[in-house]
Design a protein around this motif. Sequence first.
Motif, PDB file in Angstrom:
ATOM      1  N   GLU A  16       0.970  -1.236  -0.133  1.00 17.63           N
ATOM      2  CA  GLU A  16       0.031   0.020   0.055  1.00 17.63           C
ATOM      3  C   GLU A  16       0.909   1.204  -0.060  1.00 17.63           C
ATOM      4  N   ARG A  57       1.355   7.410  -3.834  1.00 12.50           N
ATOM      5  CA  ARG A  57      -0.150   7.465  -4.155  1.00 12.50           C
ATOM      6  C   ARG A  57      -0.263   8.361  -5.528  1.00 12.50           C
ATOM      7  N   GLN A  84      -8.336   8.918  -3.191  1.00  8.72           N
ATOM      8  CA  GLN A  84      -9.333   8.042  -2.373  1.00  8.72           C
ATOM      9  C   GLN A  84     -10.518   7.797  -2.927  1.00  8.72           C
ATOM     10  N   GLN A 147      -3.138   0.505  -3.976  1.00  9.99           N
ATOM     11  CA  GLN A 147      -3.493  -0.176  -2.719  1.00  9.99           C
ATOM     12  C   GLN A 147      -2.787  -1.520  -2.626  1.00  9.99           C
TER      13      GLN A 147
END
Length: 185
Positions: A16, A57, A84, A147
Amino acid sequence: MIYPVVVYGHPVLRKETEDFVPEEKEELKQLVDDMFETMYNADGIGLAGPQIGLSKRIFVIDATPLADEFPELAEFKRVFINAQILERDGDQASDYEGCLSIPGINEEVSRQTKVKIRYVDSDFKEHEEVIEGWAARVVQHEYDHIQGILFVDHLAALKKRLLKGKLNAISKGKVNVNYRIKLPK
């Protein structure tokens, strides 16, 4: 700069990822350019940080090459940083997916047809939008990468067992691609 694409079996694909912080904004401009260049070089429509060995991310998408088949993708080019997914909605739809990190394998994956996502762009401007149709599929595929999830994880156990030999071959570099790859150590 064109990065080698990390292939199946490399541990970075299973981690992650971490958020970017605003202080990293200046570095992001070049990274985003390099990610698009790497993706185009490999004939992809999406690329996530882990696929270039970066556990952050970030993912980029340019799905415009699919606009003839999916008109809603005509102007779907985005940079997603610190994304997100807030909601997944809509019907389940199955379609074939492939991945630059799992070359030569295309399998049918079921995903929801609508997502609500919050992210920042490379200027750290916040966006929140609802994405539908094939664009939602591409976003979910790339989001899975940040993820630590791969599209083969969505397959039935029997299908995964049938693909085990091909996946092992990929992790050993026994694959024919027109872009540089990075193997597991």
